[in-house]
Design a protein around this motif. Structure first.
Motif, PDB file in Angstrom:
ATOM      1  N   ASP A  39      -1.998  -9.126  -5.519  1.00  0.00           N
ATOM      2  CA  ASP A  39      -0.663  -9.514  -5.903  1.00  0.00           C
ATOM      3  C   ASP A  39       0.206  -9.598  -4.645  1.00  0.00           C
ATOM      4  N   PRO A  40       0.727 -10.772  -4.312  1.00  0.00           N
ATOM      5  CA  PRO A  40       1.519 -10.924  -3.079  1.00  0.00           C
ATOM      6  C   PRO A  40       2.760 -10.044  -3.026  1.00  0.00           C
ATOM      7  N   ALA A  41       3.429  -9.843  -4.140  1.00  0.00           N
ATOM      8  CA  ALA A  41       4.639  -9.015  -4.134  1.00  0.00           C
ATOM      9  C   ALA A  41       4.295  -7.564  -3.802  1.00  0.00           C
ATOM     10  N   GLN A  42       3.218  -7.046  -4.390  1.00  0.00           N
ATOM     11  CA  GLN A  42       2.810  -5.674  -4.099  1.00  0.00           C
ATOM     12  C   GLN A  42       2.340  -5.538  -2.658  1.00  0.00           C
ATOM     13  N   LEU A  43       1.635  -6.547  -2.167  1.00  0.00           N
ATOM     14  CA  LEU A  43       1.163  -6.503  -0.784  1.00  0.00           C
ATOM     15  C   LEU A  43       2.337  -6.503   0.183  1.00  0.00           C
ATOM     16  N   ASN A  44       3.321  -7.348  -0.070  1.00  0.00           N
ATOM     17  CA  ASN A  44       4.500  -7.385   0.803  1.00  0.00           C
ATOM     18  C   ASN A  44       5.261  -6.074   0.756  1.00  0.00           C
ATOM     19  N   ALA A  45       5.357  -5.464  -0.421  1.00  0.00           N
ATOM     20  CA  ALA A  45       6.027  -4.161  -0.532  1.00  0.00           C
ATOM     21  C   ALA A  45       5.230  -3.099   0.226  1.00  0.00           C
ATOM     22  N   ALA A  46       3.917  -3.140   0.123  1.00  0.00           N
ATOM     23  CA  ALA A  46       3.082  -2.149   0.821  1.00  0.00           C
ATOM     24  C   ALA A  46       3.209  -2.291   2.330  1.00  0.00           C
ATOM     25  N   LEU A  47       3.306  -3.530   2.817  1.00  0.00           N
ATOM     26  CA  LEU A  47       3.384  -3.746   4.261  1.00  0.00           C
ATOM     27  C   LEU A  47       4.736  -3.330   4.848  1.00  0.00           C
ATOM     28  N   GLN A  48       5.695  -3.020   3.997  1.00  0.00           N
ATOM     29  CA  GLN A  48       6.986  -2.502   4.463  1.00  0.00           C
ATOM     30  C   GLN A  48       6.841  -1.061   4.958  1.00  0.00           C
ATOM     31  N   VAL A  49       5.814  -0.380   4.494  1.00  0.00           N
ATOM     32  CA  VAL A  49       5.589   1.023   4.853  1.00  0.00           C
ATOM     33  C   VAL A  49       5.128   1.089   6.301  1.00  0.00           C
ATOM     34  N   THR A  50       5.742   1.976   7.076  1.00  0.00           N
ATOM     35  CA  THR A  50       5.353   2.136   8.477  1.00  0.00           C
ATOM     36  C   THR A  50       4.927   3.571   8.806  1.00  0.00           C
ATOM     37  N   ASP A  51       4.871   4.446   7.791  1.00  0.00           N
ATOM     38  CA  ASP A  51       4.402   5.814   8.010  1.00  0.00           C
ATOM     39  C   ASP A  51       2.904   5.764   8.289  1.00  0.00           C
ATOM     40  N   ARG A  52       2.520   6.213   9.454  1.00  0.00           N
ATOM     41  CA  ARG A  52       1.134   6.076   9.907  1.00  0.00           C
ATOM     42  C   ARG A  52       0.139   6.763   8.975  1.00  0.00           C
ATOM     43  N   ARG A  53       0.502   7.931   8.434  1.00  0.00           N
ATOM     44  CA  ARG A  53      -0.412   8.640   7.533  1.00  0.00           C
ATOM     45  C   ARG A  53      -0.623   7.867   6.233  1.00  0.00           C
ATOM     46  N   VAL A  54       0.438   7.301   5.705  1.00  0.00           N
ATOM     47  CA  VAL A  54       0.327   6.518   4.469  1.00  0.00           C
ATOM     48  C   VAL A  54      -0.505   5.264   4.717  1.00  0.00           C
ATOM     49  N   VAL A  55      -0.251   4.610   5.837  1.00  0.00           N
ATOM     50  CA  VAL A  55      -1.003   3.398   6.181  1.00  0.00           C
ATOM     51  C   VAL A  55      -2.484   3.729   6.362  1.00  0.00           C
ATOM     52  N   ALA A  56      -2.787   4.818   7.074  1.00  0.00           N
ATOM     53  CA  ALA A  56      -4.178   5.210   7.290  1.00  0.00           C
ATOM     54  C   ALA A  56      -4.868   5.523   5.962  1.00  0.00           C
ATOM     55  N   GLY A  57      -4.188   6.204   5.069  1.00  0.00           N
ATOM     56  CA  GLY A  57      -4.753   6.505   3.757  1.00  0.00           C
ATOM     57  C   GLY A  57      -5.010   5.249   2.946  1.00  0.00           C
ATOM     58  N   THR A  58      -4.097   4.305   3.033  1.00  0.00           N
ATOM     59  CA  THR A  58      -4.263   3.044   2.313  1.00  0.00           C
ATOM     60  C   THR A  58      -5.468   2.273   2.842  1.00  0.00           C
ATOM     61  N   VAL A  59      -5.601   2.210   4.158  1.00  0.00           N
ATOM     62  CA  VAL A  59      -6.727   1.491   4.758  1.00  0.00           C
ATOM     63  C   VAL A  59      -8.043   2.171   4.394  1.00  0.00           C
ATOM     64  N   ARG A  60      -8.073   3.511   4.411  1.00  0.00           N
ATOM     65  CA  ARG A  60      -9.286   4.232   4.005  1.00  0.00           C
ATOM     66  C   ARG A  60      -9.642   3.935   2.549  1.00  0.00           C
ATOM     67  N   SER A  61      -8.622   3.871   1.689  1.00  0.00           N
ATOM     68  CA  SER A  61      -8.869   3.552   0.278  1.00  0.00           C
ATOM     69  C   SER A  61      -9.450   2.152   0.124  1.00  0.00           C
ATOM     70  N   LEU A  62      -8.916   1.205   0.878  1.00  0.00           N
ATOM     71  CA  LEU A  62      -9.449  -0.160   0.814  1.00  0.00           C
ATOM     72  C   LEU A  62     -10.889  -0.209   1.309  1.00  0.00           C
ATOM     73  N   GLN A  63     -11.177   0.552   2.368  1.00  0.00           N
ATOM     74  CA  GLN A  63     -12.556   0.609   2.861  1.00  0.00           C
ATOM     75  C   GLN A  63     -13.483   1.215   1.818  1.00  0.00           C
ATOM     76  N   ALA A  64     -13.013   2.241   1.126  1.00  0.00           N
ATOM     77  CA  ALA A  64     -13.835   2.869   0.089  1.00  0.00           C
ATOM     78  C   ALA A  64     -14.105   1.880  -1.045  1.00  0.00           C
ATOM     79  N   LEU A  65     -13.104   1.101  -1.410  1.00  0.00           N
ATOM     80  CA  LEU A  65     -13.303   0.087  -2.444  1.00  0.00           C
ATOM     81  C   LEU A  65     -14.303  -0.971  -1.991  1.00  0.00           C
ATOM     82  N   ASP A  66     -14.190  -1.380  -0.722  1.00  0.00           N
ATOM     83  CA  ASP A  66     -15.152  -2.356  -0.182  1.00  0.00           C
ATOM     84  C   ASP A  66     -16.571  -1.772  -0.195  1.00  0.00           C
ATOM     85  N   ALA A  67     -16.697  -0.502   0.213  1.00  0.00           N
ATOM     86  CA  ALA A  67     -18.019   0.133   0.259  1.00  0.00           C
ATOM     87  C   ALA A  67     -18.596   0.256  -1.151  1.00  0.00           C
TER      88      ALA A  67
END
Length: 143
Positions: A1-29
């Protein structure tokens, strides 16, 4: 969903971003394990190649469109690259070298426009430094 993705990319807290990327990697795996090596059907919701490369592609496209987003999206770029490197280093020796090479090519293709953008900026730096020096000299003369 582009709206959710744009809202997520507004986040700049490194811990939140790292957790999100790890979650996406887990989904890919999980998707890769579910598909197996038999060339099964792709998940209808997941983009071809995986969520993390698709995220990087979206980020790079946004940076290419609006150069002012480099700094805010830099947190995302850094975390995606770091997570990708960690996954490549920690992957078991039994993982397919062909799959790793394909993932590397996919990520390199997604990073091409970002590399071009950064190269253009680096090429402009000497001219900007000379201009800054001239302006400083003019400012000193007026004092």
């Amino acid at each position: 969903d582009p709206a959710q993705l744009n809202a997520a990319l507004q986040v700049t807290d490194r811990r939140v971003v790292a957790g999100t990327v790890r979650s996406l990697q887990a989904l890919d795996a999980a998707r890769d394990v579910g598909d197996g090596e038999d060339g099964g059907e792709e998940d209808g919701d997941a983009p071809p190649g995986g969520l993390v490369p698709a995220l990087m592609g979206h980020i790079v496209r946004r940076v290419a469109r609006r150069h002012t987003l480099v700094m805010p999206l830099g947190v995302w770029i850094r975390e995606v690259l770091a997570a990708t490197a960690r996954a490549a280093v920690s992957s078991p020796a039994s993982s397919s070298p062909g799959r790793m090479a394909e993932d590397a090519r996919d990520m390199a293709a997604k990073l091409g426009p970002l590399r071009n953008f950064l190269s253009e900026r680096v090429e402009c730096l000497p001219q900007l430094l000379r201009l800054e020096g001239r302006l400083a000299l003019l400012g000193d003369q007026q004092l």
